[in-house]
Write an enzyme that holds these catalytic residues in place. Structure first.
Site, PDB file in Angstrom:
ATOM      1  N   ASN A   7       0.032 -34.479  21.283  1.00 16.78           N
ATOM      2  CA  ASN A   7      -0.283 -35.767  20.671  1.00 16.78           C
ATOM      3  C   ASN A   7       0.787 -36.082  19.615  1.00 16.78           C
ATOM      4  OD1 ASN A   7      -1.304 -37.638  18.714  1.00 16.78           O
ATOM      5  ND2 ASN A   7      -3.328 -37.412  19.609  1.00 16.78           N
ATOM      6  N   ASP A   9       1.083 -38.913  17.782  1.00 18.62           N
ATOM      7  CA  ASP A   9       0.708 -40.000  16.856  1.00 18.62           C
ATOM      8  C   ASP A   9       1.387 -39.870  15.490  1.00 18.62           C
ATOM      9  OD1 ASP A   9      -1.015 -40.921  18.791  1.00 18.62           O
ATOM     10  OD2 ASP A   9      -2.844 -40.257  17.783  1.00 18.62           O
ATOM     11  N   HIS A  10       1.451 -38.627  14.981  1.00 15.84           N
ATOM     12  CA  HIS A  10       1.917 -38.489  13.600  1.00 15.84           C
ATOM     13  C   HIS A  10       3.430 -38.574  13.447  1.00 15.84           C
ATOM     14  CE1 HIS A  10      -2.025 -38.489  12.296  1.00 15.84           C
ATOM     15  NE2 HIS A  10      -2.364 -37.284  12.729  1.00 15.84           N
ATOM     16  N   ARG A  18       7.189 -46.241   6.409  1.00 18.69           N
ATOM     17  CA  ARG A  18       8.244 -47.116   5.909  1.00 18.69           C
ATOM     18  C   ARG A  18       8.422 -48.380   6.752  1.00 18.69           C
ATOM     19  NH1 ARG A  18      12.293 -45.297   2.396  1.00 18.69           N
ATOM     20  NH2 ARG A  18      11.227 -44.178   0.763  1.00 18.69           N
ATOM     21  N   HIS A  43      -2.731 -42.277  20.721  1.00 17.05           N
ATOM     22  CA  HIS A  43      -3.935 -43.055  20.425  1.00 17.05           C
ATOM     23  C   HIS A  43      -3.487 -44.422  19.921  1.00 17.05           C
ATOM     24  CE1 HIS A  43      -8.041 -43.103  18.069  1.00 17.05           C
ATOM     25  NE2 HIS A  43      -7.865 -44.175  18.810  1.00 17.05           N
ATOM     26  N   ARG A  45      -4.567 -47.262  18.252  1.00 12.06           N
ATOM     27  CA  ARG A  45      -5.732 -47.657  17.464  1.00 12.06           C
ATOM     28  C   ARG A  45      -5.733 -49.168  17.261  1.00 12.06           C
ATOM     29  NH1 ARG A  45      -8.012 -42.984  14.382  1.00 12.06           N
ATOM     30  NH2 ARG A  45      -9.310 -44.588  13.441  1.00 12.06           N
ATOM     31  N   ARG A  49      -2.217 -48.161  13.127  1.00  8.28           N
ATOM     32  CA  ARG A  49      -1.676 -47.450  11.963  1.00  8.28           C
ATOM     33  C   ARG A  49      -0.532 -46.500  12.328  1.00  8.28           C
ATOM     34  NH1 ARG A  49      -6.664 -43.495  10.458  1.00  8.28           N
ATOM     35  NH2 ARG A  49      -7.761 -45.479  10.439  1.00  8.28           N
ATOM     36  N   HIS A  50      -0.476 -46.056  13.580  1.00 10.58           N
ATOM     37  CA  HIS A  50       0.666 -45.216  13.976  1.00 10.58           C
ATOM     38  C   HIS A  50       1.313 -45.697  15.277  1.00 10.58           C
ATOM     39  CE1 HIS A  50      -2.707 -43.216  15.871  1.00 10.58           C
ATOM     40  NE2 HIS A  50      -3.054 -42.498  14.812  1.00 10.58           N
ATOM     41  N   GLU A  70      -5.527 -42.283  24.313  1.00 11.45           N
ATOM     42  CA  GLU A  70      -6.826 -42.278  23.638  1.00 11.45           C
ATOM     43  C   GLU A  70      -7.105 -43.703  23.204  1.00 11.45           C
ATOM     44  OE1 GLU A  70      -6.584 -39.658  20.340  1.00 11.45           O
ATOM     45  OE2 GLU A  70      -6.322 -37.897  21.562  1.00 11.45           O
ATOM     46  N   THR A 101     -10.043 -39.202  14.165  1.00  6.36           N
ATOM     47  CA  THR A 101     -11.287 -39.358  14.912  1.00  6.36           C
ATOM     48  C   THR A 101     -12.310 -38.344  14.383  1.00  6.36           C
ATOM     49  OG1 THR A 101      -9.864 -39.804  16.785  1.00  6.36           O
ATOM     50  CG2 THR A 101     -12.199 -39.535  17.251  1.00  6.36           C
ATOM     51  N   GLU A 151     -13.536 -34.538  27.123  1.00  6.19           N
ATOM     52  CA  GLU A 151     -12.768 -33.783  26.139  1.00  6.19           C
ATOM     53  C   GLU A 151     -13.784 -33.356  25.089  1.00  6.19           C
ATOM     54  OE1 GLU A 151      -8.885 -34.960  24.797  1.00  6.19           O
ATOM     55  OE2 GLU A 151      -9.259 -34.138  22.802  1.00  6.19           O
ATOM     56  N   HIS A 191      -8.849 -31.191  18.975  1.00  8.22           N
ATOM     57  CA  HIS A 191      -9.091 -31.640  17.604  1.00  8.22           C
ATOM     58  C   HIS A 191      -9.012 -30.466  16.632  1.00  8.22           C
ATOM     59  CE1 HIS A 191      -9.936 -34.406  14.469  1.00  8.22           C
ATOM     60  NE2 HIS A 191      -9.856 -35.371  15.355  1.00  8.22           N
ATOM     61  N   GLY A 192      -7.988 -30.516  15.794  1.00  2.33           N
ATOM     62  CA  GLY A 192      -7.848 -29.493  14.749  1.00  2.33           C
ATOM     63  C   GLY A 192      -7.339 -28.150  15.254  1.00  2.33           C
ATOM     64  N   GLY A 213      -2.198 -32.239  18.252  1.00  9.12           N
ATOM     65  CA  GLY A 213      -1.278 -33.158  17.592  1.00  9.12           C
ATOM     66  C   GLY A 213      -0.772 -32.670  16.259  1.00  9.12           C
ATOM     67  N   HIS A 214      -1.628 -32.739  15.244  1.00  9.54           N
ATOM     68  CA  HIS A 214      -1.188 -32.542  13.862  1.00  9.54           C
ATOM     69  C   HIS A 214      -0.430 -31.237  13.656  1.00  9.54           C
ATOM     70  CE1 HIS A 214      -1.602 -31.490   9.587  1.00  9.54           C
ATOM     71  NE2 HIS A 214      -1.305 -32.762   9.428  1.00  9.54           N
TER      72      HIS A 214
HETATM   73  N1  PXP Z   1      -8.224 -35.199  20.842  1.00  6.91           N
HETATM   74  C1  PXP Z   1      -8.682 -36.374  20.360  1.00  6.91           C
HETATM   75  C2  PXP Z   1      -9.683 -37.135  21.141  1.00  6.91           C
HETATM   76  C3  PXP Z   1      -8.189 -36.893  19.141  1.00  6.91           C
HETATM   77  O1  PXP Z   1      -8.649 -38.068  18.681  1.00  6.91           O
HETATM   78  C4  PXP Z   1      -7.196 -36.173  18.448  1.00  6.91           C
HETATM   79  C5  PXP Z   1      -6.618 -36.732  17.183  1.00  6.91           C
HETATM   80  O2  PXP Z   1      -5.903 -37.881  17.469  1.00  6.91           O
HETATM   81  C6  PXP Z   1      -6.741 -34.959  19.004  1.00  6.91           C
HETATM   82  C7  PXP Z   1      -7.289 -34.487  20.187  1.00  6.91           C
HETATM   83  C8  PXP Z   1      -5.687 -34.139  18.334  1.00  6.91           C
HETATM   84  O3  PXP Z   1      -6.178 -33.648  17.135  1.00  6.91           O
HETATM   85  P1  PXP Z   1      -5.201 -32.911  16.142  1.00  6.91           P
HETATM   86  O4  PXP Z   1      -4.204 -33.911  15.669  1.00  6.91           O
HETATM   87  O5  PXP Z   1      -6.117 -32.428  15.062  1.00  6.91           O
HETATM   88  O6  PXP Z   1      -4.559 -31.788  16.912  1.00  6.91           O
END
Ligand code: PXP
Length: 239
Positions: A7, A9-10, A18, A43, A45, A49-50, A70, A101, A151, A191-192, A213-214
């Site tokens: 992912n 996104d970040h 910026r 994602h 959104r 935002r990203h 997403e 999320t 998921e 997630h996480g 992602g993160h």
């Molecule tokens: N899965 C879903 C459905 C999410 O919304 C996210 C965050 O965008 C992730 C996975 C990835 O989560 P993380 O950035 O904490 O790895």
């Protein structure tokens, strides 16, 4: 071997800080794929935002493996999804004030809206997953609305503060996976997840895809995207 969806996104979050042109998430996607990512997840959104619509449209022809979008089940985003046609769409809940999320989609409470979204996406030839808590009632509801995958959210496992709590959340995920498998659903998780907590999740029977992602983007800032993805693939392989 479990698929790793990276992912990005970040990467876009840094750019949007910026309102600049760089770093470009499209470049990050290419490097993630070179590092061994099996797919790219973004994602789009409602508040943009990203990830921007431009990113999604450019990623579509570049990500030839799996592009996973997403999205919230709202008309404006569903229309974009059906036009761009990513390989996979994951329906998620969205609240403007949240940092990320928070929890799975309440498929039971939003059955009509989710069923309509699933139908629209499927008609466009997109595989549909629904992001749910490790709750059998929600997993069954995901099947009933026509999704081919769930998921299962790993946030409570990732945020567990004690070993006992973590074990309990892991057991809940194992049971949820078993239940989803019996329902005939494909199983994704995410997630996480991090380099240090991913392995017990990668060992759960039946899990086909992890979306991370993160943690990968955070490492990529320091060591580069290609290496960060390679190291995550290695952590999953060792499990
Ligand atoms: N899965 C879903 C459905 C999410 O919304 C996210 C965050 O965008 C992730 C996975 C990835 O989560 P993380 O950035 O904490 O790895």
């Amino acid at each position: 071997m479990i698929r790793l969806g990276v992912n990005i996104d970040h990467v876009a979050t840094v750019r949007q800080a910026r309102r600049a042109l760089e770093p470009d998430p499209v470049a990050a996607a290419v490097l993630a794929l070179l590092g061994g990512a099996d797919g790219i997840t973004v994602h789009l959104r409602e508040d943009r935002r990203h990830i921007q619509e431009r990113d999604l449209r450019l990623l579509r022809p570049i990500v030839t493996q799996r592009l996973n979008l997403e999205l919230a089940a709202v008309d404006a985003i569903l229309d974009i999804a059906c036009e761009v046609r990513p390989h996979e769409a994951t329906l998620v809940p969205e609240r403007r004030e949240e940092l990320t999320t928070e929890g799975g989609l309440d498929v039971i409470a939003k059955e009509t809206v989710v069923a309509r979204a699933v139908e629209q996406l499927k008609k466009a030839g997109i595989e549909v997953a629904v992001f749910v808590d490790p709750d059998p009632r929600q997993i069954e509801a995901a099947r009933l609305v026509g999704a081919s995958a769930v998921e299962i959210q790993t946030a409570r496992y990732s945020e567990a503060r004690t070993a006992t709590e973590r074990q309990r959340e892991l057991a809940a995920l194992e049971q949820a996976a078993e239940f989803a498998h019996a329902q005939g659903l494909h199983i994704h998780m995410g997630h996480g997840l991090t380099y240090t907590n991913v392995q017990p999740i990668a060992r759960i029977k039946g899990v086909e895809e992890l979306n991370i992602g993160h943690s990968i983007v955070a490492r990529a800032v320091l060591v580069g995207m290609e290496r960060a993805v390679r190291e995550m693939k290695e952590a999953i392989r060792r499990a």
